[in-house]
Design a protein around this motif. Sequence first.
Motif, PDB file in Angstrom:
ATOM      1  N   SER A   1       0.828  -1.209   0.000  1.00 17.39           N
ATOM      2  CA  SER A   1       0.000   0.000   0.000  1.00 17.39           C
ATOM      3  C   SER A   1       0.863   1.261   0.000  1.00 17.39           C
ATOM      4  O   SER A   1       0.532   2.252  -0.652  1.00 17.39           O
ATOM      5  CB  SER A   1      -0.926   0.005   1.214  1.00 17.39           C
ATOM      6  N   GLN A   2       1.964   1.218   0.723  1.00 19.59           N
ATOM      7  CA  GLN A   2       2.885   2.354   0.719  1.00 19.59           C
ATOM      8  C   GLN A   2       3.479   2.562  -0.666  1.00 19.59           C
ATOM      9  O   GLN A   2       3.606   3.696  -1.138  1.00 19.59           O
ATOM     10  CB  GLN A   2       4.008   2.131   1.738  1.00 19.59           C
ATOM     11  N   ALA A   3       3.849   1.485  -1.334  1.00 25.31           N
ATOM     12  CA  ALA A   3       4.417   1.594  -2.679  1.00 25.31           C
ATOM     13  C   ALA A   3       3.395   2.162  -3.655  1.00 25.31           C
ATOM     14  O   ALA A   3       3.736   2.968  -4.539  1.00 25.31           O
ATOM     15  CB  ALA A   3       4.896   0.232  -3.159  1.00 25.31           C
ATOM     16  N   LEU A   4       2.133   1.776  -3.507  1.00 26.23           N
ATOM     17  CA  LEU A   4       1.093   2.308  -4.396  1.00 26.23           C
ATOM     18  C   LEU A   4       0.872   3.803  -4.170  1.00 26.23           C
ATOM     19  O   LEU A   4       0.655   4.542  -5.131  1.00 26.23           O
ATOM     20  CB  LEU A   4      -0.219   1.559  -4.196  1.00 26.23           C
ATOM     21  N   THR A   5       0.928   4.258  -2.949  1.00 24.95           N
ATOM     22  CA  THR A   5       0.723   5.686  -2.687  1.00 24.95           C
ATOM     23  C   THR A   5       1.923   6.518  -3.130  1.00 24.95           C
ATOM     24  O   THR A   5       1.753   7.643  -3.598  1.00 24.95           O
ATOM     25  CB  THR A   5       0.442   5.943  -1.197  1.00 24.95           C
TER      26      THR A   5
ATOM     27  N   ALA B   1       6.931  -1.997 -13.324  1.00 23.01           N
ATOM     28  CA  ALA B   1       7.918  -0.964 -12.983  1.00 23.01           C
ATOM     29  C   ALA B   1       7.852  -0.625 -11.499  1.00 23.01           C
ATOM     30  O   ALA B   1       8.884  -0.450 -10.835  1.00 23.01           O
ATOM     31  CB  ALA B   1       7.672   0.289 -13.825  1.00 23.01           C
ATOM     32  N   LEU B   2       6.639  -0.539 -10.967  1.00 16.84           N
ATOM     33  CA  LEU B   2       6.481  -0.238  -9.545  1.00 16.84           C
ATOM     34  C   LEU B   2       7.034  -1.379  -8.694  1.00 16.84           C
ATOM     35  O   LEU B   2       7.653  -1.146  -7.657  1.00 16.84           O
ATOM     36  CB  LEU B   2       5.006   0.001  -9.230  1.00 16.84           C
ATOM     37  N   ALA B   3       6.837  -2.622  -9.144  1.00 19.69           N
ATOM     38  CA  ALA B   3       7.371  -3.771  -8.416  1.00 19.69           C
ATOM     39  C   ALA B   3       8.896  -3.754  -8.420  1.00 19.69           C
ATOM     40  O   ALA B   3       9.528  -4.005  -7.391  1.00 19.69           O
ATOM     41  CB  ALA B   3       6.858  -5.067  -9.025  1.00 19.69           C
ATOM     42  N   ASP B   4       9.484  -3.451  -9.556  1.00 16.97           N
ATOM     43  CA  ASP B   4      10.944  -3.387  -9.639  1.00 16.97           C
ATOM     44  C   ASP B   4      11.489  -2.246  -8.794  1.00 16.97           C
ATOM     45  O   ASP B   4      12.542  -2.383  -8.163  1.00 16.97           O
ATOM     46  CB  ASP B   4      11.387  -3.203 -11.096  1.00 16.97           C
ATOM     47  N   HIS B   5      10.775  -1.142  -8.754  1.00 19.19           N
ATOM     48  CA  HIS B   5      11.232   0.038  -8.016  1.00 19.19           C
ATOM     49  C   HIS B   5      11.071  -0.130  -6.503  1.00 19.19           C
ATOM     50  O   HIS B   5      11.924   0.296  -5.735  1.00 19.19           O
ATOM     51  CB  HIS B   5      10.469   1.276  -8.498  1.00 19.19           C
ATOM     52  N   SER B   6       9.985  -0.795  -6.067  1.00 18.38           N
ATOM     53  CA  SER B   6       9.694  -0.852  -4.632  1.00 18.38           C
ATOM     54  C   SER B   6      10.126  -2.156  -3.967  1.00 18.38           C
ATOM     55  O   SER B   6      10.221  -2.218  -2.740  1.00 18.38           O
ATOM     56  CB  SER B   6       8.197  -0.673  -4.404  1.00 18.38           C
ATOM     57  N   GLY B   7      10.344  -3.213  -4.751  1.00 16.39           N
ATOM     58  CA  GLY B   7      10.727  -4.485  -4.161  1.00 16.39           C
ATOM     59  C   GLY B   7       9.542  -5.321  -3.681  1.00 16.39           C
ATOM     60  O   GLY B   7       9.714  -6.314  -2.995  1.00 16.39           O
ATOM     61  N   VAL B   8       8.341  -4.921  -4.051  1.00 14.12           N
ATOM     62  CA  VAL B   8       7.125  -5.656  -3.696  1.00 14.12           C
ATOM     63  C   VAL B   8       6.692  -6.454  -4.930  1.00 14.12           C
ATOM     64  O   VAL B   8       6.767  -5.942  -6.043  1.00 14.12           O
ATOM     65  CB  VAL B   8       6.003  -4.669  -3.275  1.00 14.12           C
ATOM     66  N   PRO B   9       6.245  -7.692  -4.766  1.00 13.48           N
ATOM     67  CA  PRO B   9       5.821  -8.478  -5.934  1.00 13.48           C
ATOM     68  C   PRO B   9       4.693  -7.803  -6.720  1.00 13.48           C
ATOM     69  O   PRO B   9       3.822  -7.148  -6.149  1.00 13.48           O
ATOM     70  CB  PRO B   9       5.341  -9.795  -5.332  1.00 13.48           C
TER      71      PRO B   9
END
Length: 131
Positions: free
Chosen positions: A5-9, A22-30
Amino acid sequence: MDKASQALTRGVPLDVPKSYRALADHSGVPRATLHHRANGRRSIEEKARKQQYLHPWEEEFLVKFLLQMSDLGQPVRIKFIPSLAFCITRQRSIENRPPKPPHPGWSKALETRFPEREDNALVRGHRKGVI
């Protein structure tokens, strides 16, 4: 708030394309976790909290009661703990009240949620067949 949720915000930097990959690669969340969280699925921890039979303060009250009874020399048998939990929930409003007591294995799960009490009567009484 969980990590997904933090990565999405936060989102992705301006020079990175806006996609779950891209968000997964940037944040480390699957990627699948990000997709599920964006579409409203709750995290496992939040789901577990929602499914707990007693509120945390009610559980704490029950454990204190069981320890006090044990200290007084009148330990409570394990098979009676679910009915005590049901009695505690009877103090709630009718909408928030569960229809029946927790399952018989709930007592063991209560014991594992309070590992810091291992030196107390919760574990000692369990070995004797009482709490």
